[in-house]
Design an enzyme around this catalytic site. Sequence first.
Site, PDB file in Angstrom:
ATOM      1  N   GLN A  79      26.567  30.267  53.658  1.00  0.00           N
ATOM      2  CA  GLN A  79      26.493  31.105  52.464  1.00  0.00           C
ATOM      3  C   GLN A  79      27.219  32.425  52.698  1.00  0.00           C
ATOM      4  OE1 GLN A  79      22.714  31.881  50.701  1.00  0.00           O
ATOM      5  NE2 GLN A  79      22.129  29.734  50.550  1.00  0.00           N
ATOM      6  N   TRP A  80      26.974  33.000  53.842  1.00  0.00           N
ATOM      7  CA  TRP A  80      27.594  34.274  54.214  1.00  0.00           C
ATOM      8  C   TRP A  80      29.113  34.129  54.254  1.00  0.00           C
ATOM      9  CZ3 TRP A  80      23.993  37.476  57.690  1.00  0.00           C
ATOM     10  CH2 TRP A  80      24.445  38.788  57.830  1.00  0.00           C
ATOM     11  N   GLU A 102      33.007  32.816  65.265  1.00  0.00           N
ATOM     12  CA  GLU A 102      31.735  32.097  65.385  1.00  0.00           C
ATOM     13  C   GLU A 102      31.719  31.210  66.623  1.00  0.00           C
ATOM     14  OE1 GLU A 102      29.637  28.593  62.764  1.00  0.00           O
ATOM     15  OE2 GLU A 102      30.390  30.356  61.676  1.00  0.00           O
ATOM     16  N   SER A 104      31.090  27.896  68.841  1.00  0.00           N
ATOM     17  CA  SER A 104      31.415  26.507  68.519  1.00  0.00           C
ATOM     18  C   SER A 104      30.844  25.562  69.564  1.00  0.00           C
ATOM     19  CB  SER A 104      32.931  26.314  68.445  1.00  0.00           C
ATOM     20  OG  SER A 104      33.258  24.943  68.319  1.00  0.00           O
ATOM     21  N   ARG A 106      32.017  22.807  70.141  1.00  0.00           N
ATOM     22  CA  ARG A 106      33.112  22.090  70.809  1.00  0.00           C
ATOM     23  C   ARG A 106      33.242  22.587  72.241  1.00  0.00           C
ATOM     24  NH1 ARG A 106      38.729  22.226  68.266  1.00  0.00           N
ATOM     25  NH2 ARG A 106      39.007  20.598  69.839  1.00  0.00           N
ATOM     26  N   ARG A 174      27.573  16.741  69.497  1.00  0.00           N
ATOM     27  CA  ARG A 174      26.919  17.610  68.516  1.00  0.00           C
ATOM     28  C   ARG A 174      26.614  16.902  67.204  1.00  0.00           C
ATOM     29  NH1 ARG A 174      31.851  21.534  66.332  1.00  0.00           N
ATOM     30  NH2 ARG A 174      33.397  19.864  66.125  1.00  0.00           N
ATOM     31  N   ARG A 202      23.499  39.727  48.004  1.00  0.00           N
ATOM     32  CA  ARG A 202      22.492  38.967  48.750  1.00  0.00           C
ATOM     33  C   ARG A 202      21.119  39.627  48.804  1.00  0.00           C
ATOM     34  NH1 ARG A 202      24.587  34.350  47.744  1.00  0.00           N
ATOM     35  NH2 ARG A 202      26.659  34.049  48.635  1.00  0.00           N
TER      36      ARG A 202
END
Length: 235
Positions: A79-80, A102, A104, A106, A174, A202
């Site tokens: 959402q952000w 962000e 990850s 991976r 994952r 928000r």
Amino acid sequence: MTTEILKVLDNGYVRLVDVLGSDLTVANAARVSYAKESFELTDKDIRLIKFLAREGHTSPFRHAMLQFEVFAPLMVARQWWKYVIGSTHQEATGDSMEAWNESSRRYITEEPVFYRPQPNEWRGKPENSKQGSGDPVVEKLGLYYTQSLNDLINKAERLYEAAIEDGICAEQARLFLPSYGMYVRWYWTASLQSVCHFLNQRLEHDAQKEIQDFAKAVYYLAKQRFPVSIEELIK
């Protein structure tokens, strides 16, 4: 670099990592048109900031920046993120200098953390809307779904760990993890104006409660550094 941090939900947090500028920065950015500068925030500067906010003269608020570290469920992060992408193309913000980095899965295999609502935290459907939520559900139903979610997460974690141990790459292992409730960590850097735009969206009563909780933390931390500007821009 700051270490101001606020806990949110069961395992989340918002940390104010760094700040560029102050309310005085906003006033001086506006005043540079007249080749003037103030070295201490005065009543005259405060009146100027109020004028800028009231009349929609937003560019001076883009000369101050805030950097946050956020740890939140993926449903909040997405959402952000949609807000960030959208806001860079809106004339209302005029801000294309946001940054988002962000974690990850991976690359990392740290123990996953999940948002697990307590039995009294499950909410029913709203009566007059297709989205959002209404009142809390009855306790018996809440207990059932908290336990069901815990069972699902526990099974998923076992499959994820087994896949890693069997040599499956992290980016495929994952797939076993329930995504929307899994916590992710990111850095968000944005101008003061863009932060306030996010907050105005928000903090609204019809925003999802979980992201409202994170917005309240951002609001508190930002207001400590920009008390005048935040007061004028958050309506």
